[in-house]
Motif scaffolding. Structure first.
Motif, PDB file in Angstrom:
ATOM      1  N   LYS A   1      27.572 -14.212 -18.379  1.00  0.00           N
ATOM      2  CA  LYS A   1      26.654 -13.215 -18.928  1.00  0.00           C
ATOM      3  C   LYS A   1      25.721 -13.855 -19.945  1.00  0.00           C
ATOM      4  O   LYS A   1      24.517 -13.567 -19.965  1.00  0.00           O
ATOM      5  N   ALA A   2      26.236 -14.756 -20.760  1.00  0.00           N
ATOM      6  CA  ALA A   2      25.404 -15.435 -21.753  1.00  0.00           C
ATOM      7  C   ALA A   2      24.332 -16.271 -21.063  1.00  0.00           C
ATOM      8  O   ALA A   2      23.168 -16.275 -21.478  1.00  0.00           O
ATOM      9  N   ARG A   3      24.708 -16.960 -19.983  1.00  0.00           N
ATOM     10  CA  ARG A   3      23.727 -17.764 -19.241  1.00  0.00           C
ATOM     11  C   ARG A   3      22.648 -16.876 -18.629  1.00  0.00           C
ATOM     12  O   ARG A   3      21.461 -17.207 -18.662  1.00  0.00           O
ATOM     13  N   LYS A   4      23.064 -15.731 -18.065  1.00  0.00           N
ATOM     14  CA  LYS A   4      22.097 -14.818 -17.466  1.00  0.00           C
ATOM     15  C   LYS A   4      21.147 -14.279 -18.521  1.00  0.00           C
ATOM     16  O   LYS A   4      19.936 -14.173 -18.289  1.00  0.00           O
ATOM     17  N   ASP A   5      21.673 -13.930 -19.691  1.00  0.00           N
ATOM     18  CA  ASP A   5      20.830 -13.405 -20.764  1.00  0.00           C
ATOM     19  C   ASP A   5      19.814 -14.447 -21.220  1.00  0.00           C
ATOM     20  O   ASP A   5      18.644 -14.136 -21.454  1.00  0.00           O
TER      21      ASP A   5
ATOM     22  N   ALA B   1      15.707 -14.253 -20.884  1.00  0.00           N
ATOM     23  CA  ALA B   1      14.849 -14.428 -22.056  1.00  0.00           C
ATOM     24  C   ALA B   1      13.832 -15.541 -21.819  1.00  0.00           C
ATOM     25  O   ALA B   1      12.664 -15.422 -22.215  1.00  0.00           O
ATOM     26  N   ALA B   2      14.263 -16.617 -21.154  1.00  0.00           N
ATOM     27  CA  ALA B   2      13.352 -17.728 -20.879  1.00  0.00           C
ATOM     28  C   ALA B   2      12.233 -17.284 -19.946  1.00  0.00           C
ATOM     29  O   ALA B   2      11.064 -17.626 -20.156  1.00  0.00           O
ATOM     30  N   VAL B   3      12.581 -16.519 -18.909  1.00  0.00           N
ATOM     31  CA  VAL B   3      11.569 -16.020 -17.981  1.00  0.00           C
ATOM     32  C   VAL B   3      10.595 -15.101 -18.719  1.00  0.00           C
ATOM     33  O   VAL B   3       9.369 -15.182 -18.523  1.00  0.00           O
ATOM     34  N   ARG B   4      11.129 -14.269 -19.561  1.00  0.00           N
ATOM     35  CA  ARG B   4      10.284 -13.339 -20.326  1.00  0.00           C
ATOM     36  C   ARG B   4       9.320 -14.104 -21.237  1.00  0.00           C
ATOM     37  O   ARG B   4       8.130 -13.792 -21.310  1.00  0.00           O
ATOM     38  N   ARG B   5       9.844 -15.107 -21.932  1.00  0.00           N
ATOM     39  CA  ARG B   5       8.987 -15.924 -22.804  1.00  0.00           C
ATOM     40  C   ARG B   5       7.880 -16.595 -22.006  1.00  0.00           C
ATOM     41  O   ARG B   5       6.722 -16.638 -22.440  1.00  0.00           O
ATOM     42  N   GLN B   6       8.240 -17.126 -20.832  1.00  0.00           N
ATOM     43  CA  GLN B   6       7.262 -17.840 -20.014  1.00  0.00           C
ATOM     44  C   GLN B   6       6.176 -16.899 -19.514  1.00  0.00           C
ATOM     45  O   GLN B   6       4.990 -17.250 -19.510  1.00  0.00           O
TER      46      GLN B   6
END
Length: 96
Positions: free
Chosen positions: A55-59, A63-68
């Motif tokens: 779950k931590a990896r998915k979160d 977040a990385a996709v959102r930032r990008q």
């Protein structure tokens, strides 16, 4: 009624408040009070938190996709000073 605290409550000078045996419930009344205090202290604490690695990896990935995507949306190309007349001359030279 047996085992019931007198009307005055715990702080009154009644025999039940003083811990004297009255009825069948007086023997366990102090244990009940201790248990009640213990349970109250448990209510004030938070539950244990369990975090799953997947779950931590998915979160983090979300977040990385959102930032990008936000970076891409806010991207402004670099504005260069372009000499239009010079470009026109180059095209004319290529035509000849």
């Amino acid at each position: 009624m047996q085992g019931v605290v007198a009307k005055g409550g715990w702080n009154s000078g009644s025999s039940a408040a003083m811990g004297m045996r009255i009825g069948k419930f007086s023997e366990i009344s102090w244990e009940m009070v201790k248990n009640n205090l213990f349970l109250r202290s448990l209510k004030n604490t938070r539950m244990a938190i369990t975090r799953y690695k997947r779950k931590a990896r998915k979160d983090k990935a979300k977040a990385a996709v959102r930032r990008q995507t936000l970076k891409n949306q806010n991207f402004q190309p670099v504005i260069k000073n372009v000499d239009v007349e010079k470009i026109k001359e180059e095209f004319k030279a290529k035509k000849k």
